[in-house]
Design a protein around this motif. Structure first.
Motif, PDB file in Angstrom:
ATOM      1  N   SER A  61       0.835  -1.211   0.000  1.00 51.98           N
ATOM      2  CA  SER A  61       0.000   0.000   0.000  1.00 51.98           C
ATOM      3  C   SER A  61       0.865   1.256   0.000  1.00 51.98           C
ATOM      4  O   SER A  61       0.417   2.330  -0.397  1.00 51.98           O
ATOM      5  CB  SER A  61      -0.948  -0.004   1.202  1.00 51.98           C
ATOM      6  OG  SER A  61      -0.232  -0.014   2.417  1.00 51.98           O
ATOM      7  N   TYR A 125       3.073   7.378   1.943  1.00 57.17           N
ATOM      8  CA  TYR A 125       1.825   6.826   2.463  1.00 57.17           C
ATOM      9  C   TYR A 125       0.701   7.777   2.113  1.00 57.17           C
ATOM     10  O   TYR A 125       0.765   8.967   2.442  1.00 57.17           O
ATOM     11  CB  TYR A 125       1.860   6.727   3.988  1.00 57.17           C
ATOM     12  CG  TYR A 125       2.925   5.824   4.570  1.00 57.17           C
ATOM     13  CD1 TYR A 125       4.267   6.200   4.554  1.00 57.17           C
ATOM     14  CD2 TYR A 125       2.589   4.625   5.177  1.00 57.17           C
ATOM     15  CE1 TYR A 125       5.242   5.379   5.111  1.00 57.17           C
ATOM     16  CE2 TYR A 125       3.564   3.802   5.745  1.00 57.17           C
ATOM     17  CZ  TYR A 125       4.880   4.182   5.703  1.00 57.17           C
ATOM     18  OH  TYR A 125       5.846   3.380   6.262  1.00 57.17           O
ATOM     19  N   GLU A 126      -0.349   7.253   1.474  1.00 57.89           N
ATOM     20  CA  GLU A 126      -1.586   8.017   1.342  1.00 57.89           C
ATOM     21  C   GLU A 126      -2.536   7.494   2.411  1.00 57.89           C
ATOM     22  O   GLU A 126      -2.310   6.403   2.963  1.00 57.89           O
ATOM     23  CB  GLU A 126      -2.142   7.834  -0.069  1.00 57.89           C
ATOM     24  CG  GLU A 126      -1.257   8.557  -1.074  1.00 57.89           C
ATOM     25  CD  GLU A 126      -1.747   8.493  -2.512  1.00 57.89           C
ATOM     26  OE1 GLU A 126      -2.362   7.477  -2.894  1.00 57.89           O
ATOM     27  OE2 GLU A 126      -1.498   9.474  -3.240  1.00 57.89           O
ATOM     28  N   PRO A 127      -3.582   8.264   2.751  1.00 59.71           N
ATOM     29  CA  PRO A 127      -4.510   7.763   3.771  1.00 59.71           C
ATOM     30  C   PRO A 127      -4.954   6.332   3.437  1.00 59.71           C
ATOM     31  O   PRO A 127      -5.271   6.018   2.293  1.00 59.71           O
ATOM     32  CB  PRO A 127      -5.671   8.757   3.686  1.00 59.71           C
ATOM     33  CG  PRO A 127      -4.989  10.041   3.284  1.00 59.71           C
ATOM     34  CD  PRO A 127      -3.937   9.620   2.298  1.00 59.71           C
ATOM     35  N   GLY A 128      -4.914   5.472   4.440  1.00 60.14           N
ATOM     36  CA  GLY A 128      -5.263   4.065   4.246  1.00 60.14           C
ATOM     37  C   GLY A 128      -4.032   3.177   4.109  1.00 60.14           C
ATOM     38  O   GLY A 128      -4.118   1.967   4.331  1.00 60.14           O
ATOM     39  N   ALA A 129      -2.891   3.764   3.739  1.00 57.42           N
ATOM     40  CA  ALA A 129      -1.677   2.949   3.583  1.00 57.42           C
ATOM     41  C   ALA A 129      -1.080   2.627   4.948  1.00 57.42           C
ATOM     42  O   ALA A 129      -1.253   3.366   5.916  1.00 57.42           O
ATOM     43  CB  ALA A 129      -0.648   3.674   2.725  1.00 57.42           C
ATOM     44  N   ARG A 130      -0.367   1.516   5.015  1.00 61.30           N
ATOM     45  CA  ARG A 130       0.250   1.087   6.268  1.00 61.30           C
ATOM     46  C   ARG A 130       1.460   0.228   5.963  1.00 61.30           C
ATOM     47  O   ARG A 130       1.622  -0.240   4.830  1.00 61.30           O
ATOM     48  CB  ARG A 130      -0.742   0.276   7.097  1.00 61.30           C
ATOM     49  CG  ARG A 130      -1.158  -1.018   6.397  1.00 61.30           C
ATOM     50  CD  ARG A 130      -2.392  -1.599   7.051  1.00 61.30           C
ATOM     51  NE  ARG A 130      -2.043  -2.226   8.309  1.00 61.30           N
ATOM     52  CZ  ARG A 130      -1.785  -3.522   8.450  1.00 61.30           C
ATOM     53  NH1 ARG A 130      -1.829  -4.327   7.410  1.00 61.30           N
ATOM     54  NH2 ARG A 130      -1.478  -4.035   9.625  1.00 61.30           N
ATOM     55  N   ILE A 194      -2.306   2.267   9.920  1.00 63.00           N
ATOM     56  CA  ILE A 194      -3.055   2.851   8.799  1.00 63.00           C
ATOM     57  C   ILE A 194      -3.069   4.376   8.883  1.00 63.00           C
ATOM     58  O   ILE A 194      -3.475   4.948   9.895  1.00 63.00           O
ATOM     59  CB  ILE A 194      -4.508   2.328   8.819  1.00 63.00           C
ATOM     60  CG1 ILE A 194      -4.509   0.811   8.682  1.00 63.00           C
ATOM     61  CG2 ILE A 194      -5.350   2.985   7.742  1.00 63.00           C
ATOM     62  CD1 ILE A 194      -5.870   0.173   8.889  1.00 63.00           C
ATOM     63  N   ALA A 196      -4.153   8.046   8.711  1.00 65.33           N
ATOM     64  CA  ALA A 196      -5.464   8.698   8.782  1.00 65.33           C
ATOM     65  C   ALA A 196      -5.583   9.743   7.676  1.00 65.33           C
ATOM     66  O   ALA A 196      -4.585  10.303   7.212  1.00 65.33           O
ATOM     67  CB  ALA A 196      -5.655   9.345  10.149  1.00 65.33           C
ATOM     68  N   GLU A 197      -6.799   9.997   7.296  1.00 65.45           N
ATOM     69  CA  GLU A 197      -7.102  11.038   6.308  1.00 65.45           C
ATOM     70  C   GLU A 197      -6.582  12.387   6.818  1.00 65.45           C
ATOM     71  O   GLU A 197      -6.587  12.632   8.020  1.00 65.45           O
ATOM     72  CB  GLU A 197      -8.632  11.048   6.170  1.00 65.45           C
ATOM     73  CG  GLU A 197      -9.206  11.740   4.993  1.00 65.45           C
ATOM     74  CD  GLU A 197      -8.613  11.314   3.652  1.00 65.45           C
ATOM     75  OE1 GLU A 197      -7.857  12.135   3.099  1.00 65.45           O
ATOM     76  OE2 GLU A 197      -8.906  10.215   3.171  1.00 65.45           O
ATOM     77  N   CYS A 206      -0.627  13.316   2.049  1.00 63.25           N
ATOM     78  CA  CYS A 206       0.228  12.135   2.241  1.00 63.25           C
ATOM     79  C   CYS A 206       1.337  12.381   3.267  1.00 63.25           C
ATOM     80  O   CYS A 206       1.573  13.499   3.719  1.00 63.25           O
ATOM     81  CB  CYS A 206       0.812  11.650   0.921  1.00 63.25           C
ATOM     82  SG  CYS A 206       2.035  12.709   0.197  1.00 63.25           S
TER      83      CYS A 206
END
Ligand SMILES: O=C(O)CCC(=O)C(=O)O
Ligand SMILES: [Mn+2]
Length: 216
Positions: A61, A125-130, A194, A196-197, A206
């Motif tokens: 991700s 990392y974009e929101p949701g990436a981990r 993860i 966060a937005e 990001c």
């Protein structure tokens, strides 16, 4: 009220020990985040960010690129360092001087003298990436530390033990924070929860992370 004047000021640099051999240098790079971001843009213009595949066939991700003599890559053949970017077949972009100097200063501050990284992994990392709990163990010389720089959106960093099953400590990393680990902490499991937005003035939607290592 007077204290409102200081409400938006960034936190001053400070040092938070995590465990023996690992330290969080708060705001250590805060004064140079714009310069670092410009250097990242130059690197990823030459070696674009991409979502690599794990050996098990999963798409990561986190989007990645590299600079320096060696770049960390993963595909169906496994995790490794290579001198060339597999996308272009060309050597990775050189390590910007600002990167090398920051990494050496942070390592020194953490008690690791003469750190000269030959590899810098750029993580976006974009929101949701981990990044799930893992050990950094593709390097040859485990006497060399890891220096990890955060830019943009805040993230929750997880720092665990020598077993993946050990419950990790969680700490919030902000733009400009630097984590250094080595010695007895060199092989500790770590990861990023993860994302966060959010929206950050430096990076937009990001977080970037620079991970400096001695691969060889
Ligand atoms: O993004 C981070 O803070 C950690 C990245 C990391 O552990 C890695 O790239 O191996
Ligand atoms: Mn790692």
């Amino acid at each position: 009220m007077t204290f409102d004047l200081f409400a938006d000021l960034p936190a001053p640099p400070s040092r938070e020990p995590i465990t023996e051999g690992a330290v969080l240098l708060r705001a250590f790079a805060a004064g140079e985040v714009r310069e670092l971001m410009q250097a990242i843009d130059a690197v990823i213009a030459q070696a674009p960010l991409r979502h690599m595949q794990t050996p098990g066939g999963f798409r990561m991700s986190v989007a990645m690129s590299n600079c320096g003599q060696y770049g960390w890559v993963t595909d169906r053949r496994g995790y490794r360092y290579q001198h060339e970017d597999p996308l272009s077949g060309h050597p990775w972009p050189g390590m910007p001087a600002a990167f090398t100097q920051l990494a050496a200063r942070a390592a020194q501050e953490a008690g690791f003298a003469n750190f000269t990284p030959d590899a810098c992994l750029v993580n976006r990392y974009e929101p949701g990436a981990r990044m799930s709990l893992h050990q950094d163990k593709n390097e040859l010389d485990m006497a060399q530390p890891i220096v990890s720089v955060s830019l943009g959106l805040p993230a929750t960093f997880m720092f665990g033990g020598m077993e993946r099953s050990e419950r990790p400590r969680r700490m919030r990393l902000e733009s400009g924070d630097v984590v250094v680990w080595g010695g007895p902490a060199r092989l500790l499991f770590h990861g990023v929860d993860i994302l966060a937005e959010g929206e950050h003035p430096l990076t937009g939607r990001c977080r970037y992370n620079l991970t400096f290592r001695c691969a060889r």
